[in-house]
Scaffold this active site. Structure first.
Site, PDB file in Angstrom:
ATOM      1  N   GLN A 143      13.979 -28.484  30.058  1.00 36.14           N
ATOM      2  CA  GLN A 143      13.832 -27.427  31.114  1.00 36.14           C
ATOM      3  C   GLN A 143      14.266 -26.312  31.090  1.00 36.14           C
ATOM      4  OE1 GLN A 143      10.437 -28.324  34.308  1.00 36.14           O
ATOM      5  NE2 GLN A 143      11.717 -27.741  35.738  1.00 36.14           N
ATOM      6  N   TYR A 145      15.136 -23.119  33.358  1.00 37.03           N
ATOM      7  CA  TYR A 145      15.366 -21.944  34.474  1.00 37.03           C
ATOM      8  C   TYR A 145      15.297 -20.705  34.044  1.00 37.03           C
ATOM      9  CZ  TYR A 145      13.528 -25.137  38.471  1.00 37.03           C
ATOM     10  OH  TYR A 145      12.530 -25.995  39.547  1.00 37.03           O
ATOM     11  N   THR A 173      10.059 -23.077  32.490  1.00 38.72           N
ATOM     12  CA  THR A 173       9.856 -22.702  33.722  1.00 38.72           C
ATOM     13  C   THR A 173       8.833 -21.576  33.740  1.00 38.72           C
ATOM     14  OG1 THR A 173      11.369 -24.968  34.281  1.00 38.72           O
ATOM     15  CG2 THR A 173       9.896 -23.418  35.801  1.00 38.72           C
ATOM     16  N   ARG A 182      11.114 -23.991  52.198  1.00 40.43           N
ATOM     17  CA  ARG A 182      10.693 -25.006  51.914  1.00 40.43           C
ATOM     18  C   ARG A 182      11.304 -25.377  53.793  1.00 40.43           C
ATOM     19  NH1 ARG A 182      13.044 -26.575  45.651  1.00 40.43           N
ATOM     20  NH2 ARG A 182      10.864 -25.705  45.035  1.00 40.43           N
ATOM     21  N   LYS A 268       6.029 -25.065  31.390  1.00 34.88           N
ATOM     22  CA  LYS A 268       5.308 -25.780  32.759  1.00 34.88           C
ATOM     23  C   LYS A 268       5.258 -24.909  33.778  1.00 34.88           C
ATOM     24  CE  LYS A 268       7.656 -29.700  35.183  1.00 34.88           C
ATOM     25  NZ  LYS A 268       8.092 -29.177  36.366  1.00 34.88           N
ATOM     26  N   HIS A 292       4.507 -27.966  40.186  1.00 35.99           N
ATOM     27  CA  HIS A 292       5.936 -27.615  40.855  1.00 35.99           C
ATOM     28  C   HIS A 292       5.953 -28.841  41.938  1.00 35.99           C
ATOM     29  CE1 HIS A 292       9.678 -26.217  39.544  1.00 35.99           C
ATOM     30  NE2 HIS A 292      10.086 -26.267  40.698  1.00 35.99           N
ATOM     31  N   ARG A 295       5.695 -27.827  45.283  1.00 36.96           N
ATOM     32  CA  ARG A 295       7.006 -27.636  46.109  1.00 36.96           C
ATOM     33  C   ARG A 295       7.462 -26.372  46.195  1.00 36.96           C
ATOM     34  NH1 ARG A 295      10.622 -31.120  46.722  1.00 36.96           N
ATOM     35  NH2 ARG A 295      12.297 -30.316  46.453  1.00 36.96           N
TER      36      ARG A 295
END
Length: 407
Positions: A143, A145, A173, A182, A268, A292, A295
């Site tokens: 994956q 980023y 991603t 968060r 994704k 995600h 998140r």
């Protein structure tokens, strides 16, 4: 499958009896690892409405069982991009996984290889892509980023490293265009670059098993970034992450990656059928439907609720995978009945490690495969293909009209 000695098998069987549900692992993990690590794992964006929505929506999906069928030969396997995996479950990436359990990347890779399930290792893992492919040569996906500065120079270099190392599938991603807020991480001081404070050191000291894992595996760092950052220590790699990770992947950058990546490639973070359509237009092999894990954007729909319409849009032209909220074999069946060809889980596997230590990844791999076999048998289904045709009631499913722009 899974190998190991008879003693190992006996221990793992005992763990499945003692911790039959992911909720059991949550209780144990909470006192085994530092609070800041546990809350990083369990937290979501905003007030965590989206995180909780994922689980509620999955639980609402009903699959109608059929009986009177011989289920002595249930086949849990699934074929993805020409490779047969043991079951429609894979391990999702979690950034800085070694903070929650030092050595996590290696444990995930080896468990995935042993149980023949895909491991989608992330850019921000605590071991390099080259190391992961050595541990899991047959099942490693990567994956990627976004690293937007300098026209995605490092994004392209990282993808090339994954190709040379031998990753089977590239997954770009989409759903991190900006950094999410968060609150749990903010309260715990988990900001980039992360620095140890007296408060975090006290909490770490209260988790002796975690500290022993640090002793054995070293302090977690963004291992893939060390080549770019000019140092292997956490300060150097975290500084690079702070400066370069982010900016999102515009579609033109996805097209550049597609031109350079020779094998199967997906994106994704797809939550809209139009984005799935765009991915197919650019020659991608499919999409991972994901929010995600709640998140990134708190107001996003539950991933399971947008899955059916995205699956209808893609049809037979590509592969549709599902991520966000999967914690059981029944959830796997629900996702397949709603249109996915396979699933990925991140939190559940990490909770396994956090709760049970180095055996946790193997525990979860075996639990998912075993539970999925039971779910198929209970529904009179003999294969994953049959699971995708199972009768299902999905009260929260979005329709095509829900996705139309309002005038």
């Amino acid at each position: 499958m899974g190998g190991g000695t008879g003693e190992d098998a006996k221990t793992l069987a005992e763990l499945r009896r003692r911790y039959p549900m992911v909720s059991d692992l949550e209780k144990r993990a909470k006192w085994r690892i530092p609070r800041f690590a546990y809350e990083f794992l369990q937290g979501g964006a905003g007030d965590e409405t989206g995180l909780n929505r994922n689980r509620s929506a999955l639980k609402a999906v009903e699959v109608v069982p059929r009986y009177g069928i011989d289920v002595t030969k249930v086949d849990t396997s699934v074929e993805l991009f020409g490779y047969h995996y043991a079951a429609p479950i894979g391990i999702s990436p979690i950034g800085l996984d070694g903070m929650m359990w030092p050595g996590a990347t290696e444990r995930f890779a080896k468990a995935a290889q042993a149980h023949n399930i895909p491991y989608m290792v992330g850019t921000l893992a605590c071991s390099t892509i080259e190391q992961v492919v050595e541990w899991a040569p047959d099942v490693t996906w990567f994956q990627l980023y976004p690293m937007a500065p300098d026209n995605h120079r490092y994004s392209l270099e990282m993808a090339e490293r994954a190709r040379v190392a031998g990753a089977k599938v590239l997954v770009a991603t989409l759903d991190v265009p900006v950094r999410a807020k968060r609150p749990r991480d903010l309260r715990n001081g988990l900001v980039m670059p992360f620095r140890l404070t007296p408060k975090t050191m006290i909490r770490a000291a209260m988790a002796p098993l975690w500290l022993d894992a640090v002793r054995r595996n070293g302090m977690p760092t963004f291992a893939n970034m060390s080549k770019f950052a000019g140092g292997t220590d956490h300060g150097s790699t975290a500084g690079f992450v702070q400066k370069h990770i982010g900016g999102g992947f515009p579609w033109e950058q996805i097209a550049r990656l597609r031109d350079k990546w020779p094998g199967p490639m997906m994106v994704k973070g797809v939550m809209h059928p139009a984005d799935a359509e765009k991915a197919l237009e650019l020659g991608l092999n499919g999409v991972v439907v994901s929010n995600h894990g709640g998140r990134q954007f708190d107001a996003a729909p539950a991933t399971i609720d947008v899955l059916p319409e995205i699956a209808r849009t893609v049809g037979t032209r590509g592969t549709v995978l599902f991520d966000s909220g999967v914690v059981s074999g029944v959830d796997m069946l629900r996702a397949l009945a709603c249109g996915a060809q396979s699933c990925f889980a991140g939190r559940a596997f990490m909770l396994g490690l956090s709760a049970l230590g180095d055996r946790g990844a193997t525990h979860m791999a075996q639990a998912f495969i075993e539970e999925y076999r039971i779910a198929l048998g209970q529904n009179g289904l003999l294969s994953s293909d049959e699971a995708r045709r199972a009768p299902v009631r999905h009260p929260g499913a979005w329709t095509a009209d829900n996705f139309k722009l309002r005038s």
